[in-house]
Enzyme design. Structure first.
Site, PDB file in Angstrom:
ATOM      1  N   TYR A   1       0.834  -1.214   0.000  1.00 21.46           N
ATOM      2  CA  TYR A   1       0.000   0.000   0.000  1.00 21.46           C
ATOM      3  C   TYR A   1       0.871   1.269   0.000  1.00 21.46           C
ATOM      4  O   TYR A   1       0.632   2.215  -0.758  1.00 21.46           O
ATOM      5  CB  TYR A   1      -0.948  -0.039   1.204  1.00 21.46           C
TER       6      TYR A   1
ATOM      7  N   TYR B   1     -13.133  12.161   0.628  1.00 20.08           N
ATOM      8  CA  TYR B   1     -13.436  11.791   2.024  1.00 20.08           C
ATOM      9  C   TYR B   1     -14.601  12.615   2.572  1.00 20.08           C
ATOM     10  O   TYR B   1     -15.614  12.757   1.891  1.00 20.08           O
ATOM     11  CB  TYR B   1     -12.181  11.928   2.911  1.00 20.08           C
TER      12      TYR B   1
HETATM   13  N1  GLN Z   1      -0.448   7.221   2.006  1.00 18.50           N
HETATM   14  C1  GLN Z   1      -1.350   8.101   2.675  1.00 18.50           C
HETATM   15  C2  GLN Z   1      -1.805   7.505   3.976  1.00 18.50           C
HETATM   16  O1  GLN Z   1      -1.959   6.348   4.046  1.00 18.50           O
HETATM   17  C3  GLN Z   1      -2.505   8.376   1.766  1.00 18.50           C
HETATM   18  C4  GLN Z   1      -3.487   9.363   2.352  1.00 18.50           C
HETATM   19  C5  GLN Z   1      -4.044  10.321   1.344  1.00 18.50           C
HETATM   20  O2  GLN Z   1      -3.453  10.620   0.310  1.00 18.50           O
HETATM   21  N2  GLN Z   1      -5.175  10.889   1.682  1.00 18.50           N
HETATM   22  O3  GLN Z   1      -1.997   8.178   4.956  1.00 18.50           O
END
Ligand code: GLN
Length: 306
Positions: free
Chosen positions: A188, A240
């Site tokens: 991830y 979000y």
């Molecule tokens: N890699 C980031 C995290 O896991 C991704 C979060 C984002 O871009 N909103 O926090």
């Protein structure tokens, strides 16, 4: 169109409030907040850019659009048994809703959902193989073999993984993850650490603006129905707990990342990538959103009309 793109870059250059660069991933905290870029790739094959549109930046959560597309290609609708498709109304890294819904994340774009999606893609393979597949897909849709991971960003996220690790362990406790938590997280974090410029990103999003067809090669990436569904998820969940605000102000399917990038899709017209590293309090690019708002006001390309 080039005049409009230039006007947007000029307006953003004058902005006094630029937001705050994400520093919970220390490597991202070093990025110069003064930078701005915009790139539009149209379905008829033109590209219009302004600002530092060839400078690579960390695409972060924008990568979740690509892993969702890969997962749907591998598993089809059975993916929806692992992850929901409703807006969460919570911040991208929130854990609260997982408890209410037996560890099943609400959508593929919050962190928990994207971690579940990458676990699904792994299918028993080692992270290296899965990462190879993710990178080939991104290079294919962007039509650019130079795209790479930024290992320093991935390492920085791994070293500060406590919050994402808690999401992953929580889901694993409910049986929603099949692989070793650190292997899933490593995969991830690398997907989030893909570095792309606005020009590369605008190209990569073009298949979503043209009913699933990859324009440079004229190859079908996904069926029209799948492109439409990915776009609808971007509209509902791509920002979000500020997705409603983004729909209100911009009215395009969009996906943001804490690197300060936003990929927005204007179906039938083109794909727009913007980048400004300063974020608002929701973790979305402050000037990137303003730039897209100005763009739709002038083009009338919002899916909701003028
Ligand atoms: N890699 C980031 C995290 O896991 C991704 C979060 C984002 O871009 N909103 O926090």
């Amino acid at each position: 169109m080039q005049d409009l793109i230039n006007d947007i870059a000029a307006a953003m250059a004058k902005a006094e409030q630029r937001g705050k660069v994400a520093d919970y991933i220390p490597e991202l905290g070093h990025v110069d907040p003064q930078q701005f870029a915009i790139s539009l790739a149209t379905v008829d094959g033109n590209v219009y850019s302004a600002g530092c549109a060839t400078t690579p930046f960390s695409i972060q959560s924008i990568s979740k659009v690509f892993t969702l597309t890969i997962a749907l290609g591998q598993m089809g609708d059975s993916l929806w048994s692992k992850v929901g498709r409703e807006p969460s109304g919570d911040p991208f890294n929130s854990i609260v809703q997982l408890e209410h819904e037996s560890g099943k994340p609400r959508n593929p774009f919050i962190n928990a959902g994207a971690i579940a999606v990458v676990d699904a893609i792994m299918m028993g393979h080692e992270p290296k193989e899965t990462l190879g597949e993710i990178l080939s897909f991104v290079r294919y849709v962007a039509d650019d073999d130079c795209i790479c991971f930024d290992p320093a960003v991935a390492a920085s996220e791994m070293a500060h993984r406590d919050r994402n690790a808690s999401l992953a362990h929580f889901m694993k406790a409910f049986g929603h993850l099949r692989h070793d938590v650190d292997k899933v997280l490593g995969t991830y974090f690398h997907q989030c650490a893909i570095a792309m410029s606005c020009e590369q990103l605008a190209h990569a999003g073009l298949f979503l603006a043209s009913d699933g067809i990859n324009k440079p090669s004229d190859m079908r990436v996904v069926a029209p129905q799948r492109a439409r569904r990915i776009n609808s998820l971007m509209m509902m969940c791509g920002h979000y707990d500020a997705s409603g605000e983004f729909a209100f102000r911009v009215g395009l399917p969009g996906k943001s990342g804490v690197g300060g990038g936003i990929l927005a899709i204007a179906p039938g017209h083109g794909s727009i990538a913007v980048w400004s590293p300063g974020l608002d309090s929701y973790g979305n690019s402050l000037l990137g959103t303003q730039a897209l708002e100005m763009f739709v006001q002038r083009t009338g390309w919002s899916v909701f009309g003028h």
